[in-house]
Structures are given as C-alpha cells and as structure tokens.
Design a protein around this motif. Structure first.
Motif, PDB file in Angstrom:
ATOM      1  N   ASP A  58      -5.680   2.679  -7.622  1.00  0.00           N
ATOM      2  CA  ASP A  58      -6.365   3.507  -6.627  1.00  0.00           C
ATOM      3  C   ASP A  58      -7.277   2.627  -5.778  1.00  0.00           C
ATOM      4  O   ASP A  58      -7.980   1.767  -6.306  1.00  0.00           O
ATOM      5  CB  ASP A  58      -7.233   4.561  -7.315  1.00  0.00           C
ATOM      6  CG  ASP A  58      -6.433   5.561  -8.130  1.00  0.00           C
ATOM      7  OD1 ASP A  58      -5.626   5.125  -8.971  1.00  0.00           O
ATOM      8  OD2 ASP A  58      -6.624   6.761  -7.941  1.00  0.00           O
ATOM      9  N   CYS A  59      -7.266   2.877  -4.468  1.00  0.00           N
ATOM     10  CA  CYS A  59      -8.140   2.071  -3.607  1.00  0.00           C
ATOM     11  C   CYS A  59      -8.780   2.882  -2.483  1.00  0.00           C
ATOM     12  O   CYS A  59      -9.296   2.316  -1.530  1.00  0.00           O
ATOM     13  CB  CYS A  59      -7.383   0.864  -3.055  1.00  0.00           C
ATOM     14  SG  CYS A  59      -6.014   1.258  -1.968  1.00  0.00           S
ATOM     15  N   GLY A  60      -8.767   4.217  -2.598  1.00  0.00           N
ATOM     16  CA  GLY A  60      -9.464   5.013  -1.596  1.00  0.00           C
ATOM     17  C   GLY A  60      -8.731   6.301  -1.289  1.00  0.00           C
ATOM     18  O   GLY A  60      -7.710   6.620  -1.898  1.00  0.00           O
TER      19      GLY A  60
ATOM     20  N   LEU B  12       0.858  -1.179   0.000  1.00  0.00           N
ATOM     21  CA  LEU B  12       0.000   0.000   0.000  1.00  0.00           C
ATOM     22  C   LEU B  12       0.899   1.236   0.000  1.00  0.00           C
ATOM     23  O   LEU B  12       1.936   1.260   0.665  1.00  0.00           O
ATOM     24  CB  LEU B  12      -0.878  -0.016   1.255  1.00  0.00           C
ATOM     25  CG  LEU B  12      -1.990   1.005   1.379  1.00  0.00           C
ATOM     26  CD1 LEU B  12      -3.060   0.780   0.319  1.00  0.00           C
ATOM     27  CD2 LEU B  12      -2.607   0.938   2.778  1.00  0.00           C
TER      28      LEU B  12
ATOM     29  N   ARG C 204      -2.886   0.400  -4.060  1.00  0.00           N
ATOM     30  CA  ARG C 204      -2.500  -0.952  -3.658  1.00  0.00           C
ATOM     31  C   ARG C 204      -1.884  -1.671  -4.850  1.00  0.00           C
ATOM     32  O   ARG C 204      -2.141  -1.326  -5.999  1.00  0.00           O
ATOM     33  CB  ARG C 204      -3.688  -1.741  -3.152  1.00  0.00           C
ATOM     34  CG  ARG C 204      -4.733  -1.955  -4.247  1.00  0.00           C
ATOM     35  CD  ARG C 204      -5.699  -3.087  -3.912  1.00  0.00           C
ATOM     36  NE  ARG C 204      -6.751  -3.148  -4.904  1.00  0.00           N
ATOM     37  CZ  ARG C 204      -6.636  -3.720  -6.095  1.00  0.00           C
ATOM     38  NH1 ARG C 204      -5.507  -4.271  -6.469  1.00  0.00           N
ATOM     39  NH2 ARG C 204      -7.653  -3.743  -6.952  1.00  0.00           N
TER      40      ARG C 204
ATOM     41  N   TYR D  69       0.276   0.238  -9.597  1.00  0.00           N
ATOM     42  CA  TYR D  69      -0.544   0.514  -8.419  1.00  0.00           C
ATOM     43  C   TYR D  69      -1.939   0.960  -8.847  1.00  0.00           C
ATOM     44  O   TYR D  69      -2.098   1.659  -9.838  1.00  0.00           O
ATOM     45  CB  TYR D  69       0.120   1.559  -7.516  1.00  0.00           C
ATOM     46  CG  TYR D  69       1.222   0.940  -6.698  1.00  0.00           C
ATOM     47  CD1 TYR D  69       0.984   0.490  -5.410  1.00  0.00           C
ATOM     48  CD2 TYR D  69       2.491   0.736  -7.241  1.00  0.00           C
ATOM     49  CE1 TYR D  69       1.974  -0.134  -4.670  1.00  0.00           C
ATOM     50  CE2 TYR D  69       3.485   0.122  -6.506  1.00  0.00           C
ATOM     51  CZ  TYR D  69       3.230  -0.315  -5.227  1.00  0.00           C
ATOM     52  OH  TYR D  69       4.214  -0.939  -4.505  1.00  0.00           O
TER      53      TYR D  69
END
Length: 138
Positions: free
Chosen positions: A115-117, A95, A135, A113
């Motif tokens: 996007d996760c938030g 992360l 992530r 990578y």
C-alpha cells in the motif's frame, strides 16, 4: 496461457468487457501497445491495460479475467508476465490501484504489492469508494 498485444481484431472482445473504454481509447491502446489480451488456447479470456506515468512508472489500469476462468492462476501469470516485461524495458517499479471495496487488493498484496496511498473522490463526477494505490519494486 499467452498474453498478446491488443490489435484491431480484439476490439469487439475488449469493448464487451471494458465499459470504461470508447473507440478513441481503444485505438490509443492499439497504437501505444498499452493493452494486452490474455488467451487460453484459441479463446480470449481477459485483458490487461497499463500506461506509463511521468515517463518512468508503469501503472496497471486494469487486469480482468472472465468469470469462468478465475481462480485458475491466469491473473497471477498475467501479472508476473507484465512485471517481467516492465523490468525488461528498464523500469524499476510498478504501480497498481483498486477500489477499497474490491477484493483485488488482497490479490495484489499476496503478490508483493505494498500500500502506498489513496484517493477519495466524494462529491465529484467520479464519486466512488477510495482508490487504494500499491507499489512494487521490480
């Protein structure tokens, strides 16, 4: 280029580059081996700092290369070396985060990578642009 675990001998360099770390934070990086200095020949050119969230998720707090060494592949190599080390230690995912107004987000996306938030800290002591999280499955 070589990445070495931070030692007490790196304190002046790290403290000059990272305005977010104090004496206690630096000592913790040395003790936990969570900080690395990036070397080119005999010169320190950058640093990488991470921690482990929830006991099983490596989170890179900082990847910084001195201005005069940027755009020469050092950050890409340092990131790949860190990911390889995390995989070797048995971790399955990493992360990373960066502020929404920083161009580093494009660097991380180009390296796989996703996007996760994000977090928003408006009207708090940590007020800043949104922090975007990314992530990568190793």
């Amino acid at each position: 280029m070589e990445i070495r675990t931070v030692t007490d001998n790196d304190k002046e360099f790290v403290m000059s580059m990272d305005k977010h770390v104090d004496d206690t934070g630096f000592a913790n990086r040395v003790y936990t081996k969570s900080g690395y200095v990036i070397w080119e020949g005999n010169e320190r050119i950058g640093e990488l700092v991470h921690c482990i969230l929830w006991g099983n998720l490596p989170f890179m707090n900082l990847l910084f290369i001195k201005e005069e060494y940027r755009n020469r592949g050092f950050a890409t190599q340092a990131l790949a070396d860190w990911e390889r080390e995390m995989r070797k230690q048995g971790y399955q995912m990493t992360l990373i985060s960066t502020q929404a107004d920083e161009t580093a987000q494009h660097f991380y996306r180009k390296r796989g990578y996703v996007d996760c938030g994000g977090l928003i800290f408006q009207n708090t002591p940590l007020d800043q642009p949104m922090e975007i999280f990314f992530r990568k499955v190793l």
